[in-house]
Design a protein around this motif. Structure first.
Motif, short mmCIF file in Angstrom:
data_model
loop_
_atom_site.label_atom_id
_atom_site.label_comp_id
_atom_site.label_asym_id
_atom_site.label_seq_id
_atom_site.Cartn_x
_atom_site.Cartn_y
_atom_site.Cartn_z
N SER A 105 12.11 -14.08 4.98
CA SER A 105 12.90 -13.38 6.07
C SER A 105 14.07 -12.49 5.39
O SER A 105 14.18 -11.42 6.01
N GLU A 106 14.51 -12.87 4.44
CA GLU A 106 15.80 -12.30 3.95
C GLU A 106 15.09 -11.11 3.20
O GLU A 106 16.05 -9.85 3.25
N VAL A 118 17.63 -12.49 11.93
CA VAL A 118 16.87 -13.23 10.84
C VAL A 118 15.86 -14.10 11.64
O VAL A 118 14.71 -14.55 11.35
N VAL A 119 16.53 -14.59 12.73
CA VAL A 119 15.79 -15.71 13.49
C VAL A 119 14.33 -14.93 14.08
O VAL A 119 13.48 -15.88 14.13
N ILE A 120 14.57 -13.88 14.56
CA ILE A 120 13.32 -13.29 15.07
C ILE A 120 12.24 -13.04 14.14
O ILE A 120 11.06 -13.48 14.35
N ALA A 123 10.96 -16.90 13.27
CA ALA A 123 10.39 -17.50 14.25
C ALA A 123 8.97 -16.88 14.46
O ALA A 123 7.80 -17.58 14.82
N SER A 124 8.83 -15.58 14.42
CA SER A 124 7.37 -14.93 14.50
C SER A 124 6.39 -15.48 13.38
O SER A 124 5.27 -15.55 13.76
N MET A 125 6.96 -15.45 12.02
CA MET A 125 6.16 -15.94 11.05
C MET A 125 5.70 -17.41 11.28
O MET A 125 4.84 -17.73 11.05
N ARG A 321 22.09 -20.50 3.69
CA ARG A 321 22.97 -19.56 4.42
C ARG A 321 22.62 -18.10 4.06
O ARG A 321 22.82 -17.31 5.31
N ASP A 322 22.31 -17.65 3.09
CA ASP A 322 22.07 -16.25 2.85
C ASP A 322 21.17 -15.92 1.43
O ASP A 322 20.71 -17.15 0.61
N TYR A 323 21.05 -14.70 1.16
CA TYR A 323 20.18 -14.67 -0.12
C TYR A 323 21.16 -14.97 -1.39
O TYR A 323 20.33 -15.71 -2.39
N GLN A 324 22.24 -14.95 -1.44
CA GLN A 324 22.93 -15.36 -2.42
C GLN A 324 22.70 -16.92 -2.73
O GLN A 324 22.56 -17.41 -3.93
#
Length: 366
Positions: A105-106, A118-120, A123-125, A321-324
């Protein structure tokens, strides 16, 4: 979901994509940070771990050909301890899966759908993977048989189109700072190779068990070749600056421009990433669902799939939390964490099973 058989080739394709689904895009950047110009050597140094993991999974399957890994844990360590270890192992696999899904997703949000939550994307995947897993292993295997060759051909084609822009001189000097940087980077690549342990869950559904062993080892070789191709291509194109790019393969694809009409290849990279991650997430999700249903001794495991999908979605935001955070996890403690779960723990189980079989003469697996 627990029914159906697949061929040894289909098994190999699923394993092949389960490792390369995320490694090709992330590996060049992370290995360059750790190994510098010797990053292209890391797949060569790590391929032995892939062979070891496949061998170990085959040995564990021989100990429990009609049972499961959870049942083997109970036979070796006792019912209470075995079930506890089995549950911990399933939670470990679900935790790793949450990182895989969040990584997907990121990439999509950071590079293409900037304004999409990101949740969309997640969730779709996950919804698609839930549907495929409920349909069973045969449907997933046929998806792999259809998509994996396309993904592989397009990936190698992207690398091939970059050949005119490559500078082999960027590889040198070799071992400028000794062997240790290359070994350090190879540990990260070991973390991807050890995910081949999932073959243990596919073997009971493979029709030709003798061919499964051969195709399992061939999948390791093929993975090593594609990883080596990716690292060499990116290094000869971007050099030391590879470490400054989050997704260097995507950056490299943007260099491609033939005759002023063959451009914007990065859209193809996105398509390959989505298809590849679909196979990878679905296979890992299938393994978690099957493992939990076997632990609970359920006759029908379909009812677990949808609730597990919601749990996975929540864990994707709880774990990362994020890509980092994701990149730091992969390049530091995450690799050791994965190696412990997929290599050291199964090796301990195998050694304990051999000792118990030697002492008692047999191991009774339900």
């Amino acid at each position: 979901m627990n029914q159906g058989n697949i061929s040894a080739l289909q098994m190999a394709l699923l394993l092949f994509q389960s490792v390369l689904g995320s490694s090709v895009l992330l590996m060049p950047s992370i290995t360059t940070q750790l190994s510098g110009r010797d990053m292209w050597l890391t797949p060569i140094l790590s391929v032995g771990v892939g062979y070891l993991v496949v061998w170990l999974a085959l040995r564990l399957y021989r100990l429990s050909p009609d049972g499961t890994f959870g049942a083997l844990l109970e036979a070796v360590f006792g019912k209470a301890a075995g079930k506890s270890l089995g549950l911990l192992f399933i939670l470990f696999q679900l935790h790793i899966l949450s990182f895989v899904a969040r990584d997907y997703s990121e990439f999509i949000v950071l590079n293409f759908y900037f304004k999409t939550p990101v949740v969309i994307v997640l969730a779709s995947m996950i919804l698609l993977c839930v549907w495929v897993v409920r349909k069973g292993i045969e449907v997933l295997a046929r998806c792999g048989q259809l998509f994996v060759p396309v993904i592989t051909v397009i990936t190698l084609l992207v690398f091939g189109l970059l050949i005119p822009d490559l500078d082999p001189g960027l590889i040198f000097p070799l071992f400028e700072k000794g062997v240790s940087p290359a070994l350090k980077g190879s540990i990260v690549v070991d973390g991807w190779f050890c995910q081949l342990f999932l073959i243990l869950y596919l073997l009971p559904r493979v029709k030709d068990k003798k061919a499964a062993k051969r195709w399992g080892y061939w999948s390791v070789t093929a993975i090593g070749f594609v990883m080596l191709s990716a690292n060499l291509t990116i290094l000869m194109l971007l050099g030391d600056s590879t470490s400054h790019y989050i997704y260097p393969v995507l950056t490299a694809a943007r260099y491609i421009a033939l005759a002023d009409f063959f451009e914007h290849v990065e859209a193809t990279v996105m398509m390959v990433w989505v298809l590849g991650e679909f196979i990878k997430i679905s296979l890992n999700f299938f393994v978690v669902a099957v493992g939990l249903s076997q632990l609970l001794q359920l006759k029908k495991s379909d009812a677990l799939v949808v609730p597990l999908g919601f749990v996975l979605l929540l864990m994707c935001f709880r774990s990362v939390r994020d890509y980092q955070t994701l990149a730091a996890f992969i390049s530091t403690t995450g690799t050791i964490y994965i190696l412990i779960g997929y290599v050291l723990f199964p090796l301990l189980v195998y050694m304990s099973a051999i000792v118990k079989r030697t002492v008692k003469g047999t191991i009774k697996v339900r």
